[in-house]
Design a protein around this motif. Structure first.
Motif, PDB file in Angstrom:
ATOM      1  N   UNK A  74      -8.968  -4.853  -7.158  1.00 15.70           N
ATOM      2  CA  UNK A  74      -7.674  -4.923  -6.471  1.00 15.70           C
ATOM      3  C   UNK A  74      -7.838  -4.510  -5.013  1.00 15.70           C
ATOM      4  N   UNK A  75      -6.732  -4.519  -4.286  1.00 17.96           N
ATOM      5  CA  UNK A  75      -6.720  -4.180  -2.857  1.00 17.96           C
ATOM      6  C   UNK A  75      -7.119  -2.718  -2.683  1.00 17.96           C
ATOM      7  N   UNK A  76      -8.080  -2.460  -1.798  1.00 15.84           N
ATOM      8  CA  UNK A  76      -8.598  -1.114  -1.601  1.00 15.84           C
ATOM      9  C   UNK A  76      -7.829  -0.362  -0.514  1.00 15.84           C
ATOM     10  N   UNK A  77      -7.476   0.891  -0.755  1.00 18.02           N
ATOM     11  CA  UNK A  77      -6.944   1.721   0.327  1.00 18.02           C
ATOM     12  C   UNK A  77      -8.088   2.223   1.208  1.00 18.02           C
TER      13      UNK A  77
ATOM     14  N   UNK B  58       0.833  -1.193   0.000  1.00 17.17           N
ATOM     15  CA  UNK B  58       0.000   0.000   0.000  1.00 17.17           C
ATOM     16  C   UNK B  58       0.869   1.243   0.000  1.00 17.17           C
ATOM     17  N   UNK B  59       1.936   1.241   0.782  1.00 17.27           N
ATOM     18  CA  UNK B  59       2.837   2.394   0.832  1.00 17.27           C
ATOM     19  C   UNK B  59       3.497   2.615  -0.535  1.00 17.27           C
TER      20      UNK B  59
ATOM     21  N   UNK C   2     -12.764  11.440   3.607  1.00 16.73           N
ATOM     22  CA  UNK C   2     -12.877   9.983   3.730  1.00 16.73           C
ATOM     23  C   UNK C   2     -13.255   9.374   2.373  1.00 16.73           C
ATOM     24  N   UNK C   3     -12.266   9.125   1.526  1.00 15.69           N
ATOM     25  CA  UNK C   3     -12.563   8.594   0.181  1.00 15.69           C
ATOM     26  C   UNK C   3     -13.280   7.247   0.200  1.00 15.69           C
ATOM     27  N   UNK C   4     -12.930   6.361   1.156  1.00 16.67           N
ATOM     28  CA  UNK C   4     -13.601   5.063   1.188  1.00 16.67           C
ATOM     29  C   UNK C   4     -15.077   5.222   1.522  1.00 16.67           C
ATOM     30  N   UNK C   5     -15.401   6.092   2.464  1.00 14.76           N
ATOM     31  CA  UNK C   5     -16.801   6.336   2.795  1.00 14.76           C
ATOM     32  C   UNK C   5     -17.557   6.853   1.580  1.00 14.76           C
TER      33      UNK C   5
ATOM     34  N   UNK D 110     -11.841  -1.120   9.078  1.00 17.97           N
ATOM     35  CA  UNK D 110     -11.620  -0.469   7.796  1.00 17.97           C
ATOM     36  C   UNK D 110     -12.342   0.871   7.709  1.00 17.97           C
ATOM     37  N   UNK D 111     -13.260   1.139   8.630  1.00 20.33           N
ATOM     38  CA  UNK D 111     -14.047   2.376   8.578  1.00 20.33           C
ATOM     39  C   UNK D 111     -13.792   3.302   9.758  1.00 20.33           C
TER      40      UNK D 111
END
Length: 417
Positions: free
Chosen positions: A344-347, A55-56, A363-366, A182-183
């Motif tokens: 793919x793997x989610x950030x 991820x980094x 909060x991009x995932x939200x 994750x949240x």
């Protein structure tokens, strides 16, 4: 338009227009060019096996995190994979009949390609999603359950229930561990709480709760609870949490697992991890038939509602396998008509805060979770999600800010039968 791709040394493509538009065509891409382009994409993505280091790397040097490098990657993928003549056909159809829907069935080699991003006009930075809505088609061999073979799910699928599984606690793993939250802490994300409140106001949310924060980090959402909830009937299922992929080189796509609050004593077809037994695609397909003489098929135990969202790392990764029996295809086998999953793997939003320096209020995932939730309540979920992705792409082209990067939103795809 239906597009099918096949790996046979080179990459072969066929396409057929339907629903009033006429035409078909074929194309191919040399293996060397395909492998080089896909290799550049792979280097830009977070690596599942690499964990935090992967991820980094994606944030620090990946091509999807700056506008110029992403634009170059999109052009490389397009030149290797997409026939220019097909773009001309899309423009002609669009001019006379409106924006078309492309249903694309990828081959394993190109299953992670974000087709929406492919450049069709480099000078003006026009992408494929600017011209068409796109969905991924499940393998043609996939069949639905039948009463004779799979003990098909019982009646009651006209329910309005929306089953929400948001960041469940996984036994044996702290919030800051690899299978942790994750949240973020419950109650700290106003937009997420608003999403849950909307479902509460509609009176359709499962599990029952009195406050929105009660939907997050629950400890009672195991496979037995999920079975009961789905067998009562549901309109939708939304899962936001962890998926652990299976190695592609092993060829066992059914070994991919979804993590609920299941303890080690829970019956299942996977080995426990610490004090937790994951729910595998094999479980969803075979149920308890291999475990006992009176067992039930997975379609009977976990009948999937018409729309399913699996917002987790590489939840649609089963399409990378020659034989696709992963979570997304298992849900379709069990009755789902559409599954929104990730390539793919989610950030997480926390990754954006820590690795890109974004403030905690962003909060991009939200935002992605809300977009999928909104799309799944729309009569045309594919078009609604594509509209949101076009909006993100417009922001990316305008301000080049990392929170609008395709690193997150281009991972999402709607998989349809």
């Amino acid at each position: 338009m239906q597009v099918r791709l096949a790996d046979a040394g080179d990459l072969h493509m066929t396409w057929t227009w339907t629903h009033g538009a006429q035409g078909f065509g074929t194309g191919y891409a040399p293996a060397r060019e395909v492998d080089e382009a896909v290799g550049e994409l792979t280097a830009a993505l977070p690596g599942g096996a690499e964990g935090a280091a992967g991820m980094r790397r994606a944030f620090e040097s990946g091509a999807l995190t700056t506008y110029e490098t992403e634009r170059r990657l999109a052009r490389v993928l397009s030149e290797a994979l997409w026939p220019p003549g097909l773009t001309d056909q899309i423009r002609q159809v669009s001019a006379h009949r409106g924006r078309p829907l492309i249903r694309l069935q990828p081959s394993p080699r190109v299953a992670q390609v974000p087709w929406e991003l492919l450049t069709v006009d480099a000078d003006r930075d026009i992408r494929l999603i600017d011209l068409a809505d796109m969905a991924t088609t499940a393998p043609a061999s996939l069949r639905r359950p039948t009463a004779a073979t799979d003990q098909a799910p019982p009646p009651g699928r006209d329910s309005d229930a929306v089953v929400l599984i948001l960041d469940p606690r996984i036994p044996g793993f702290r919030a800051d561990s690899p299978l942790g939250s994750v949240l973020g802490p419950p109650g700290t994300d106003p937009a997420l709480l608003s999403l849950v409140q909307n479902h509460l106001d509609a009176g359709t949310v499962v599990p029952p709760m009195t406050k929105p924060a009660e939907a997050l980090r629950r400890t009672d959402l195991d496979r037995n609870w999920l079975s009961q909830a789905l067998r009562k009937g549901a309109r939708r299922l939304m899962y936001v949490g962890h998926v652990s992929g299976a190695p592609v080189e092993g060829g066992q796509s059914e070994d991919v697992t979804l993590h609920l609050s299941c303890g080690p004593e829970t019956a299942g077809l996977t080995e426990p991890v610490r004090t937790h037994r994951p729910l595998s695609a094999k479980d969803l397909l075979l149920g308890t038939l291999p475990l006992r003489a009176d067992g039930a098929a997975g379609a009977r135990l976990w009948p999937a509602p018409p729309r399913v969202a699996l917002i987790a790392c590489e939840s649609g990764g089963d399409l990378r396998f020659a034989e696709s029996f992963g979570l997304a295809t298992a849900m379709i086998h069990n009755g789902a008509e559409l599954v929104t999953a990730t390539r793919w793997v989610l950030p997480t939003s926390f990754a954006f805060h820590r690795l890109a320096g974004l403030p905690e209020s962003v909060r991009p995932l939200t935002e992605a979770v809300i977009a999928v939730d909104t799309a799944h309540d729309d009569p045309d979920p594919v078009h609604r999600l594509a509209r949101w992705q076009r909006h993100r792409l417009d922001r990316w082209r305008t301000d080049h800010r990392i929170e609008h990067s395709p690193l997150l939103w281009a991972a999402l795809t709607c998989i349809v039968r």
